[in-house]
Design an enzyme around this catalytic site. Structure first.
Site, PDB file in Angstrom:
ATOM      1  N   ASN A  94       2.233   7.506  -9.994  1.00 37.55           N
ATOM      2  CA  ASN A  94       0.968   7.460 -10.868  1.00 37.55           C
ATOM      3  C   ASN A  94      -0.259   6.882  -9.858  1.00 37.55           C
ATOM      4  OD1 ASN A  94      -0.782   6.419 -13.309  1.00 37.55           O
ATOM      5  ND2 ASN A  94      -0.452   4.663 -12.145  1.00 37.55           N
ATOM      6  N   ASP A 117       0.918  -1.122   0.069  1.00 34.72           N
ATOM      7  CA  ASP A 117      -0.012  -0.133  -0.068  1.00 34.72           C
ATOM      8  C   ASP A 117       0.790   1.456  -0.099  1.00 34.72           C
ATOM      9  OD1 ASP A 117      -1.466   2.202   0.756  1.00 34.72           O
ATOM     10  OD2 ASP A 117      -3.115   1.025   1.796  1.00 34.72           O
ATOM     11  N   ILE A 118       0.732   2.092  -0.809  1.00 37.19           N
ATOM     12  CA  ILE A 118       1.547   3.098  -1.129  1.00 37.19           C
ATOM     13  C   ILE A 118       1.529   4.184  -0.130  1.00 37.19           C
ATOM     14  CG2 ILE A 118       0.325   4.589  -2.704  1.00 37.19           C
ATOM     15  CD1 ILE A 118       3.921   3.682  -3.447  1.00 37.19           C
ATOM     16  N   TYR A 166     -11.055  14.855  -4.356  1.00 44.52           N
ATOM     17  CA  TYR A 166      -9.929  14.346  -5.270  1.00 44.52           C
ATOM     18  C   TYR A 166      -9.558  15.515  -5.794  1.00 44.52           C
ATOM     19  CZ  TYR A 166      -8.493  12.247  -9.530  1.00 44.52           C
ATOM     20  OH  TYR A 166      -7.777  11.503 -10.851  1.00 44.52           O
ATOM     21  N   LYS A 187      -5.328  16.768  -5.779  1.00 40.14           N
ATOM     22  CA  LYS A 187      -4.659  16.796  -7.200  1.00 40.14           C
ATOM     23  C   LYS A 187      -4.116  18.227  -7.183  1.00 40.14           C
ATOM     24  CE  LYS A 187      -5.014  12.667  -8.947  1.00 40.14           C
ATOM     25  NZ  LYS A 187      -3.632  11.839  -9.180  1.00 40.14           N
TER      26      LYS A 187
HETATM   27  P1  NDP Z   1      -6.475   2.789 -12.102  1.00 36.15           P
HETATM   28  O1  NDP Z   1      -7.482   2.508 -11.290  1.00 36.15           O
HETATM   29  O2  NDP Z   1      -6.307   1.714 -13.069  1.00 36.15           O
HETATM   30  O3  NDP Z   1      -4.948   2.979 -11.582  1.00 36.15           O
HETATM   31  C1  NDP Z   1      -5.047   3.673 -10.094  1.00 36.15           C
HETATM   32  C2  NDP Z   1      -3.922   2.737  -9.426  1.00 36.15           C
HETATM   33  O4  NDP Z   1      -3.808   3.147  -8.290  1.00 36.15           O
HETATM   34  C3  NDP Z   1      -4.580   1.481  -9.326  1.00 36.15           C
HETATM   35  O5  NDP Z   1      -3.732   0.555 -10.004  1.00 36.15           O
HETATM   36  C4  NDP Z   1      -4.433   1.327  -7.871  1.00 36.15           C
HETATM   37  O6  NDP Z   1      -3.867  -0.044  -7.447  1.00 36.15           O
HETATM   38  C5  NDP Z   1      -3.364   2.194  -7.555  1.00 36.15           C
HETATM   39  N1  NDP Z   1      -3.711   2.703  -5.932  1.00 36.15           N
HETATM   40  C6  NDP Z   1      -4.669   3.158  -5.545  1.00 36.15           C
HETATM   41  N2  NDP Z   1      -4.444   2.978  -4.238  1.00 36.15           N
HETATM   42  C7  NDP Z   1      -3.434   2.646  -3.702  1.00 36.15           C
HETATM   43  C8  NDP Z   1      -2.637   2.489  -2.497  1.00 36.15           C
HETATM   44  N3  NDP Z   1      -3.147   2.777  -1.416  1.00 36.15           N
HETATM   45  N4  NDP Z   1      -1.525   1.914  -2.904  1.00 36.15           N
HETATM   46  C9  NDP Z   1      -0.916   1.763  -3.906  1.00 36.15           C
HETATM   47  N5  NDP Z   1      -1.454   1.666  -5.121  1.00 36.15           N
HETATM   48  C10 NDP Z   1      -2.870   2.364  -5.103  1.00 36.15           C
HETATM   49  O7  NDP Z   1      -6.916   4.210 -12.772  1.00 36.15           O
HETATM   50  P2  NDP Z   1      -5.894   4.790 -13.775  1.00 36.15           P
HETATM   51  O8  NDP Z   1      -4.729   4.190 -14.458  1.00 36.15           O
HETATM   52  O9  NDP Z   1      -6.695   5.722 -14.439  1.00 36.15           O
HETATM   53  O10 NDP Z   1      -5.194   6.004 -12.618  1.00 36.15           O
HETATM   54  C11 NDP Z   1      -3.735   6.407 -12.734  1.00 36.15           C
HETATM   55  C12 NDP Z   1      -3.583   7.799 -12.201  1.00 36.15           C
HETATM   56  O11 NDP Z   1      -4.199   8.356 -13.309  1.00 36.15           O
HETATM   57  C13 NDP Z   1      -4.401   8.088 -11.232  1.00 36.15           C
HETATM   58  O12 NDP Z   1      -3.331   9.111 -10.459  1.00 36.15           O
HETATM   59  C14 NDP Z   1      -5.722   8.926 -11.391  1.00 36.15           C
HETATM   60  O13 NDP Z   1      -5.787   9.990 -10.513  1.00 36.15           O
HETATM   61  C15 NDP Z   1      -5.186   9.710 -12.717  1.00 36.15           C
HETATM   62  N6  NDP Z   1      -6.155  10.104 -13.604  1.00 36.15           N
HETATM   63  C16 NDP Z   1      -6.864   9.162 -14.365  1.00 36.15           C
HETATM   64  C17 NDP Z   1      -7.813   9.545 -15.032  1.00 36.15           C
HETATM   65  C18 NDP Z   1      -8.862   8.733 -15.812  1.00 36.15           C
HETATM   66  O14 NDP Z   1      -9.631   9.126 -16.553  1.00 36.15           O
HETATM   67  N7  NDP Z   1      -8.527   7.494 -15.791  1.00 36.15           N
HETATM   68  C19 NDP Z   1      -8.078  10.927 -15.369  1.00 36.15           C
HETATM   69  C20 NDP Z   1      -7.098  11.963 -14.531  1.00 36.15           C
HETATM   70  C21 NDP Z   1      -6.147  11.391 -13.742  1.00 36.15           C
HETATM   71  P3  NDP Z   1      -4.574  -1.146  -6.650  1.00 36.15           P
HETATM   72  O15 NDP Z   1      -5.983  -0.573  -6.085  1.00 36.15           O
HETATM   73  O16 NDP Z   1      -4.690  -2.266  -7.167  1.00 36.15           O
HETATM   74  O17 NDP Z   1      -3.391  -1.038  -5.364  1.00 36.15           O
END
Ligand code: NDP
Length: 289
Positions: A103, A76-77, A172, A176
């Site tokens: 990310n 967990d990050i 959120y 950001k």
């Molecule tokens: P995803 O949900 O596919 O990716 C987000 C990732 O963050 C997940 O893989 C999740 O992994 C990880 N994550 C969340 N909480 C934790 C945690 N506590 N510890 C470790 N990992 C964590 O979505 P996206 O690929 O779209 O998101 C990637 C980034 O892009 C994010 O920062 C999001 O805010 C940003 N973003 C996305 C947009 C979109 O439209 N998709 C638009 C604007 C920004 P897991 O839960 O498996 O640990």
């Protein structure tokens, strides 16, 4: 010679595959990790879900990259211990750190469906903890190694950070926006040591983001299609793909191409951030009627 040969990158975010769209529904983190590895980097991938991490590793290996170029760390990050493990194991395994891509991130929907200023305050804490605080603390821990390597940080922000309002994702967007200010200030602080910090600000990207914010598959797809078909949302008419964002991140992590860009948050949103209310409608048609 590949452009990231000899470099080591950490990419946070566990790279999920959702919404039944097999070819393009990987998260942004997965697309970044695959691109960096294909371009010669050794990559640490991390998230909370071991199955998804393993899927990402296998996708990288299928691209002809040696297995030993990929390190998976399940954590967990937001946890201090998890962050220590992430940095320490990367250094133990690969010997250096050149690129940190922050990310991992998401929004949190109120359990009772409240939005705007009524959203539960615990969601504010969770949002700041993941989208801002974890990036600050990970940067502190990575700093020493990034200075040694004269490295790069690329943060992943969001169009929700503003300057337009974002009441449905109020916390959120705030988290950001705070990240964007951190990007600017950290960039000026760290460039003294030769480390560059920049950020990308995506608009709508087809990923697992809907699932993360607990939206159903149908609701997420309905939202995406509605936004794609309305120029007031996305002027270019389509949602972004994770690879679009990965390409910009690789550009910002490639000093040969982007060395003069410092502390910037670059919009990548199909034109969404340029739309004002007035431009959302065909004013000439209104005047003709
Ligand atoms: P995803 O949900 O596919 O990716 C987000 C990732 O963050 C997940 O893989 C999740 O992994 C990880 N994550 C969340 N909480 C934790 C945690 N506590 N510890 C470790 N990992 C964590 O979505 P996206 O690929 O779209 O998101 C990637 C980034 O892009 C994010 O920062 C999001 O805010 C940003 N973003 C996305 C947009 C979109 O439209 N998709 C638009 C604007 C920004 P897991 O839960 O498996 O640990």
């Amino acid at each position: 010679m590949l452009r990231f040969s000899g470099k080591v990158a950490i990419v946070t975010g566990s790279f999920r595959t959702v919404h039944g769209i097999e070819s393009s529904s990987n998260g942004i983190g997965r697309a970044i990790a695959i691109l960096f590895a294909r371009e010669g980097a050794k990559v640490t991938i991390t998230g909370r879900n071991i199955k998804r991490l393993e899927e990402t590793k296998q996708m990288i290996v299928k691209n002809g990259i040696p297995e030993e170029h990929v390190l998976e760390i399940v954590t967990d990050i937001t946890s201090g211990e998890g962050q220590n493990e992430l940095i320490n194991l990367t250094i133990q395994t690969f010997g250096r750190l050149d690129i940190l891509v922050n990310n991992a991130g998401t929004g949190f929907l109120d359990a009772e469906g409240k939005t705007g200023v009524d959203q539960n305050i615990s969601d504010l804490d969770k949002s700041i903890n993941l989208n801002t605080r974890s990036i600050v603390t990970l940067t502190q821990k990575a700093k020493k190694y990034l200075i040694e390597a004269k490295g790069e940080i690329v943060n992943v922000s969001s169009k929700a950070a503003g300057p337009q309002a974002s009441p449905d994702f109020i916390y959120y967007g705030m988290a950001k926006a705070a990240l964007d200010q951190f990007t600017r200030s950290a960039a000026i602080d760290l460039i003294r040591h030769g480390v560059r910090v920049n950020s990308v600000s995506p608009g709508l990207v087809r990923t697992g983001f809907g699932e993360t914010i607990e939206m159903s598959d149908d609701a997420f797809e309905k939202m995406v299609q509605s936004m794609e078909s309305n120029k007031a949302y996305i002027p270019c008419g389509k949602a972004g793909q994770p690879e679009d964002i990965a390409n910009l991140i690789a550009f910002l992590a490639d000093r040969k191409l982007s060395s003069y860009i410092i502390g910037q948050t670059i919009a990548i949103d199909g034109g969404s951030s340029l739309i004002m209310g007035m431009q959302a409608f065909d004013m000439m048609d209104v005047l003709k009627s």
